[in-house]
Design an enzyme around this catalytic site. Structure first.
Site, mmCIF file in Angstrom:
data_model
loop_
_atom_site.group_PDB
_atom_site.id
_atom_site.type_symbol
_atom_site.label_atom_id
_atom_site.label_comp_id
_atom_site.label_asym_id
_atom_site.label_seq_id
_atom_site.Cartn_x
_atom_site.Cartn_y
_atom_site.Cartn_z
ATOM 1 N N GLY A 251 40.799 41.804 44.252
ATOM 2 C CA GLY A 251 40.491 41.719 45.682
ATOM 3 C C GLY A 251 38.997 41.652 45.907
ATOM 4 O O GLY A 251 38.272 41.086 45.081
ATOM 5 N N SER A 252 38.561 42.236 47.003
ATOM 6 C CA SER A 252 37.164 42.093 47.406
ATOM 7 C C SER A 252 36.275 43.125 46.714
ATOM 8 O O SER A 252 36.727 44.210 46.338
ATOM 9 C CB SER A 252 37.060 42.262 48.915
ATOM 10 O OG SER A 252 37.490 43.554 49.285
ATOM 11 N N GLU A 273 39.214 42.693 39.179
ATOM 12 C CA GLU A 273 39.031 41.246 39.189
ATOM 13 C C GLU A 273 38.640 40.895 40.618
ATOM 14 O O GLU A 273 39.461 40.986 41.520
ATOM 15 C CB GLU A 273 40.330 40.553 38.759
ATOM 16 C CG GLU A 273 40.109 39.124 38.338
ATOM 17 C CD GLU A 273 40.271 38.149 39.484
ATOM 18 O OE1 GLU A 273 39.228 37.823 40.126
ATOM 19 O OE2 GLU A 273 41.399 37.725 39.742
ATOM 20 N N CYS A 307 39.640 33.151 44.031
ATOM 21 C CA CYS A 307 38.447 33.890 43.598
ATOM 22 C C CYS A 307 37.507 32.965 42.837
ATOM 23 O O CYS A 307 36.315 33.200 42.793
ATOM 24 C CB CYS A 307 38.854 35.092 42.772
ATOM 25 S SG CYS A 307 40.135 34.725 41.582
ATOM 26 N N GLU A 408 30.872 35.213 49.645
ATOM 27 C CA GLU A 408 32.171 34.597 49.410
ATOM 28 C C GLU A 408 32.855 34.380 50.764
ATOM 29 O O GLU A 408 33.111 35.324 51.507
ATOM 30 C CB GLU A 408 33.022 35.518 48.529
ATOM 31 C CG GLU A 408 34.371 34.904 48.199
ATOM 32 C CD GLU A 408 35.191 35.779 47.262
ATOM 33 O OE1 GLU A 408 35.283 36.985 47.504
ATOM 34 O OE2 GLU A 408 35.757 35.230 46.300
#
Ligand code: NAP
Ligand code: MG
Length: 505
Positions: A251-252, A273, A307, A408
């Site tokens: 995730g973030s 990740e 991602c 992002e």
């Protein structure tokens, strides 16, 4: 209750999907389907229409505690990692892969409805890759070996064994709901762990359906548990729980920081990740058609909600206009539409109202700081105005220092920037706190190897983008994460090494 009313242009909703959406969805704990103790539920929506799909159970701390107890009891009993042989465990994981394939149309519709992605993409990409992941790790159960170590203490025999970490809390995002779960569940299972899965609040459905397949496959109860709910409640309780040995998270970066803080008291293992702002570099000597198509899909694939999205595009100045024109032509041809419509689109909506606002906010910020959109830049209205649709967007006149070039966006927005020489673009490419993926397009072997060696990222793609394989390690440098998923690296990620000393002399 819900999910009965779909637009007339939708493909036929499978009876299993209809029944599932209308059923009283429950948490899966210790092999049983249980309502949350509080009775709380949350709504999940179809981002193509904004319509309610279903109510999912909202796990709270007491449900998390129940799930941890169940997973612990199974783990401590050895029902999974000790009483079954590695071969038997491998067969069960393989059986699960077969069931995922057998139920592919159902799983694909659930992810397409919940996430908005085209159902053909879910069916042809997400579901088969998930099944393949389980197959790959089914083969690992019989190959997790230790070593004999030539220690220099006389009269001692020393060897190592790999053991499961224990109970793993797996917290996943919404961009590839089933696949992101599979990336974590498969190696954790192969290494002998018991699992509690917390899917994203935007996409809880396929995780609950997967629990049915675990039941059908015949896994011992308590090996796989699913808690749907909010990150701030269910996720946070899982992270803080002393009975959880490891958290695997995708995730973030901001949630990752919270997880690291909240895991400090119990010092549990954490693998992360996270996102990226991946640089994609096109040199003037590249195969132009390949590079143009490749760079277009590097960003617009899955609507930029990947991602590894190639969101910072560096183009050698001599071909800048040519590449931009080519990419704009490609982008103009992309058909955006509802994930379940009969005439399948290339891209669906972004996942939520919140994500729509975030992405449109970035577009506005980009324009405000001097960026120009050569194509896209608007929310799509008309027949799509109830969903969360955004035009594929290409920005030029972007400086590296601008917010849209640094953060992002996680949407269909790319920053195209010219460069003059190789050293300069290498420096710019690496000037980011992220390091998940990086790529380049060139016919020059020396440039390819030089950049592959010097770009700071866990994955490098040369004349390609986006490839992953269960057998090849994947993860981030710098703030893109801790640890590597996939390949044999993920077995290490979900196991402990024990060193055993025996006096023999
Ligand atoms: P997120 O907030 O990081 O959520 C990921 C998962 O963590 C979800 O299951 C979430 O639950 C859970 N979570 C949230 N807060 C938590 C907490 N305090 N403790 C434990 N778990 C918690 O990501 P998002 O909201 O889905 O998306 C936000 C941004 O994250 C995106 O814009 C993108 O930049 C990035 N992202 C990256 C990836 C990737 O593949 N690396 C994937 C998706 C998103 P809830 O669903 O209830 O929040
Ligand atoms: Mg969230």
């Amino acid at each position: 209750m819900t999910g009965t009313n779909f637009p007339s242009n939708y493909v036929e909703i499978l009876p299993e999907v209809r029944a599932f959406l209308q059923s009283d969805l429950k948490l899966h704990i210790g092999g049983r389907w249980l309502p949350p103790i509080s009775g709380a539920a949350f709504e999940t929506f179809d981002p193509s229409t904004g319509r309610l799909l279903a109510h999912a159970p909202s796990a709270q701390a007491d449900d998390v505690d129940a799930a941890v107890r169940a997973a612990r009891a199974t783990f401590d009993s050895g029902a999974w990692h000790l009483k079954l042989t590695p071969s038997e465990r491998g067969r069960l994981i393989w059986r699960l892969a077969e069931l995922i394939e057998a139920h592919a149309p159902v799983l694909a519709q659930l992810d397409a409805l919940d996430n908005g992605k085209p159902v053909t993409k879910a069916q042809n990409v997400d579901v088969p890759l998930s099944a393949e992941h389980f197959r790959y790790y089914a083969g690992w159960t019989t190959k997790i070996e230790g070593a004999t170590i030539p220690v220099s203490t006389s009269g001692m025999f020393n060897y190592t064994v790999r053991e499961p970490v224990g109970v793993c809390g797996l917290i996943v995002p919404w961009n590839y709901p089933l696949l992101m779960a599979a990336w974590k569940i498969a190696p954790a299972l192969a290494a002998g762990n018991c699992i509690i899965l917390k899917p994203a609040e935007q996409t809880p459905l396929s995780a609950l359906y997967l629990a049915r397949l675990f039941e059908e496959a015949g896994f011992p109860p308590g090996v796989f548990n699913v808690l749907t709910g909010y990150g701030e409640t269910a996720g946070a309780a899982l992270v803080a729980h002393p009975g959880v040995n490891k958290i695997g998270f995708t995730g973030s970066a901001s949630v990752a920081r919270t997880i690291l803080r909240n895991s400090a008291d119990t010092l549990k293992r954490v693998s992360l990740e996270l996102g990226g702002k991946s640089p994609n570099i096109i040199f003037a000597d590249a195969d132009m058609e390949q590079a143009v198509v490749g760079a277009t899909w590097a960003i617009f694939g899955n609507n930029g909600q990947s991602c590894t999205a190639g969101s910072r595009l560096y183009i050698q100045r001599s071909i800048f206009e040519r590449v931009l024109t080519g990419m704009s032509d490609q982008a103009a041809k992309i058909r955006v539409g509802m994930g379940m419509q009969k005439d399948q689109p290339d891209l669906g909506p972004v996942v939520s109202q919140e994500q729509l606002s975030t992405v449109l906010g970035y577009i506005e910020d980009g324009r405000g700081s001097g960026g120009e959109t050569v194509i896209g830049g608007q929310r799509i209205g008309g027949s799509l105005s109830n969903g969360y649709f955004i035009e594929p967007t290409i920005f030029t006149q972007v400086q590296d220092s601008m917010k849209i070039a640094r953060e992002e966006i996680f949407g269909p927005v790319v920053c195209a920037m010219p460069f003059d020489d190789a050293d300069d673009v290498l420096r710019r490419a690496n000037e980011t706190p992220y390091g998940l993926a990086a790529g380049l397009w060139t016919r020059d072997l020396q440039t390819a190897h030089r950049f592959a060696a010097r770009m700071q990222a866990g994955t490098i793609w040369v004349n390609t983008w986006g490839d992953t394989d269960a057998a090849s390690p994947f993860g981030g440098y710098k703030q893109s994460g801790h640890g590597r998923e996939m390949g044999k690296e993920a077995i290490d990620l979900y196991s402990e090494v024990k060193s055993v000393w025996i006096r023999v002399g």
